[in-house]
Write a protein that holds these residues in place. Sequence first.
Motif, PDB file in Angstrom:
ATOM      1  N   THR A  14      18.889  26.175   4.328  1.00 48.78           N
ATOM      2  CA  THR A  14      17.944  27.295   4.244  1.00 48.78           C
ATOM      3  C   THR A  14      18.495  28.592   4.824  1.00 48.78           C
ATOM      4  OG1 THR A  14      16.920  26.474   6.271  1.00 48.78           O
ATOM      5  CG2 THR A  14      15.781  25.966   4.234  1.00 48.78           C
ATOM      6  N   ASP A 206      17.947  35.368  12.291  1.00 50.79           N
ATOM      7  CA  ASP A 206      18.852  35.919  11.262  1.00 50.79           C
ATOM      8  C   ASP A 206      18.204  37.123  10.570  1.00 50.79           C
ATOM      9  OD1 ASP A 206      20.487  33.795  11.860  1.00 50.79           O
ATOM     10  OD2 ASP A 206      20.292  32.787   9.920  1.00 50.79           O
ATOM     11  N   GLU A 336      24.351  17.386   8.160  1.00 47.05           N
ATOM     12  CA  GLU A 336      23.485  17.374   6.971  1.00 47.05           C
ATOM     13  C   GLU A 336      24.284  16.994   5.726  1.00 47.05           C
ATOM     14  OE1 GLU A 336      21.576  21.166   6.689  1.00 47.05           O
ATOM     15  OE2 GLU A 336      19.974  20.563   8.049  1.00 47.05           O
TER      16      GLU A 336
HETATM   17  N1  LIG Z   1      28.404  31.361  16.402  1.00 47.84           N
HETATM   18  C1  LIG Z   1      27.086  31.401  16.207  1.00 47.84           C
HETATM   19  N2  LIG Z   1      26.293  32.044  17.072  1.00 47.84           N
HETATM   20  C2  LIG Z   1      24.961  32.100  16.891  1.00 47.84           C
HETATM   21  N3  LIG Z   1      24.328  31.537  15.857  1.00 47.84           N
HETATM   22  C3  LIG Z   1      25.072  30.878  14.974  1.00 47.84           C
HETATM   23  C4  LIG Z   1      26.477  30.754  15.071  1.00 47.84           C
HETATM   24  N4  LIG Z   1      26.938  30.051  14.004  1.00 47.84           N
HETATM   25  C5  LIG Z   1      25.851  29.723  13.277  1.00 47.84           C
HETATM   26  N5  LIG Z   1      24.735  30.225  13.831  1.00 47.84           N
HETATM   27  C6  LIG Z   1      23.364  30.131  13.314  1.00 47.84           C
HETATM   28  O1  LIG Z   1      23.234  28.970  12.542  1.00 47.84           O
HETATM   29  C7  LIG Z   1      22.771  29.300  11.226  1.00 47.84           C
HETATM   30  C8  LIG Z   1      23.326  28.315  10.228  1.00 47.84           C
HETATM   31  O2  LIG Z   1      22.923  27.041  10.634  1.00 47.84           O
HETATM   32  P1  LIG Z   1      23.006  25.813   9.665  1.00 47.84           P
HETATM   33  O3  LIG Z   1      24.230  25.901   8.840  1.00 47.84           O
HETATM   34  O4  LIG Z   1      22.773  24.617  10.486  1.00 47.84           O
HETATM   35  O5  LIG Z   1      21.737  26.101   8.744  1.00 47.84           O
HETATM   36  P2  LIG Z   1      21.335  25.480   7.355  1.00 47.84           P
HETATM   37  O6  LIG Z   1      21.978  24.167   7.167  1.00 47.84           O
HETATM   38  O7  LIG Z   1      21.532  26.514   6.332  1.00 47.84           O
HETATM   39  O8  LIG Z   1      19.764  25.316   7.583  1.00 47.84           O
HETATM   40  P3  LIG Z   1      18.778  24.071   7.337  1.00 47.84           P
HETATM   41  O9  LIG Z   1      19.171  22.990   8.266  1.00 47.84           O
HETATM   42  O10 LIG Z   1      17.453  24.664   7.672  1.00 47.84           O
HETATM   43  O11 LIG Z   1      18.899  23.724   5.894  1.00 47.84           O
HETATM   44  C9  LIG Z   1      23.224  30.722  10.989  1.00 47.84           C
HETATM   45  O12 LIG Z   1      22.420  31.350  10.034  1.00 47.84           O
HETATM   46  C10 LIG Z   1      23.052  31.304  12.412  1.00 47.84           C
HETATM   47  O13 LIG Z   1      21.732  31.684  12.639  1.00 47.84           O
END
Ligand SMILES: Nc1ncnc2c1ncn2[C@@H]1O[C@H](COP(=O)(O)OP(=O)(O)OP(=O)(O)O)[C@@H](O)[C@H]1O
Length: 374
Positions: A14, A206, A336
């Motif tokens: 997401t 974000d 995931e």
């Molecule tokens: N170095 C970092 N510092 C701070 N936040 C970070 C960093 N790296 C990633 N993130 C956060 O993590 C988010 C991405 O997380 P992730 O890839 O787990 O989400 P996703 O898999 O897309 O979401 P979901 O689990 O809801 O489907 C980024 O959008 C950011 O907000």
Amino acid sequence: MTAVKTAIGLMSGTSMDGIDIALVTTDGEAVVRRGPSHGLSYDSGFRARLKAALVMAGAIRHRAERPDALARIERDLTLLHAVAVHDFLHAQGLKSSGIDVIGFHGQTVLHRPDDGLTVQIGDGALLAAETGIDVVDDMRAADMVAGGQGAPLIPVYHRALAANLPGDLDGPVVFVNIGGISNLTFVGDDGQLSAFDCGPGNMLIDQWVEAHECGAFDAGGAIAAGGAVVPDLAARYLNHAFFTDNIRRSLDRGDFAPPAKGEVSLADGARTLAYVTGAAILRCANHLPARPKTYIISGGGRLNPVVMSEFSALAGQSGARVVSSDAVGLDGGAMEAEAWAYLAVRSLRGLPLTFPGTTGVREPVSGGIFRPKP
Ligand SMILES: Nc1ncnc2c1ncn2[C@@H]1O[C@H](COP(=O)(O)OP(=O)(O)OP(=O)(O)O)[C@@H](O)[C@H]1O
Ligand SMILES: CC(=O)N[C@H]1[C@@H]2OC[C@@H](O2)[C@@H](O)[C@@H]1O[C@H](C)C(=O)O
């Protein structure tokens, strides 16, 4: 024929930041051998197209509909996944003939559990043709047909991981994924699962940071670190019906909106939203069968030290400890994608993907659609 398969999982979450890809060798039950993983980031142009896709998807009434340019975006998203697979195989010195199946999540563009509607764009047949590997996609749909929330699906994989955690963790142990949206999984001693979405993860942070043209996320929590929690704003989020209702619901990106620009300062907003992320998880944990003693954090939120410290402080007040999944030997960025590989193998075997305790589905159901390679 052995039930152990070599599977690739593909997740576009997401946060819409890119594709996570992971290799898992598994029987979809207790055998789980985690392999390498990799990520492919979307460029800002493609992220903008995905955001436009969310708006287009608002017009969908039946899950096969693809209004406006959605079909085009779906095709391009699928082709990017094919590139991710090819690059991954090449980097790992693997051939497509060595992979039994791909578990393909696609991109959620609409999720309305109350209307029985969940839509993940991504063309599994095209991906099978492009990669020469069988694909299982659409793993959420059957759950919704059977009365489930369509999410979360990762808990059954958490259960498999729970069997091999280090012995020195105080139980009950709860897995928490802090992605765009957060979800948690409690694994009972008898293997019974209790799991649900538990609030906005990083998505509000974000959106808030992006609205101030400070990048796509608060890297290292640097912006939040300079701010303070604004109690009224935090309370507004935490008094949302999602937390106050007794029913557990799965979340869509659109269920929460960031604060209005100018309502609070950039830093205070980022800090407050980081606090809300942690507080939301704890509120939802009240619905678990027992009070957790250890929270294992995966997903991008574990990389935001302010989210982690706010959550750790709150969890500490209830006598619980917060650890990053990486500290217990698990890859918090790939979990995931690994789960989608695991679920694909379960789907091939007709094993349940979801349970009454995970999505609220009436009875355990399998799911996924098999798209054979040409
Ligand atoms: N170095 C970092 N510092 C701070 N936040 C970070 C960093 N790296 C990633 N993130 C956060 O993590 C988010 C991405 O997380 P992730 O890839 O787990 O989400 P996703 O898999 O897309 O979401 P979901 O689990 O809801 O489907 C980024 O959008 C950011 O907000
Ligand atoms: C509809 C949808 O895509 N939901 C995602 C989202 O991102 C996190 C949370 O909300 C979770 O419920 C789910 O993904 C995870 C991987 C799951 O189904 O387990």
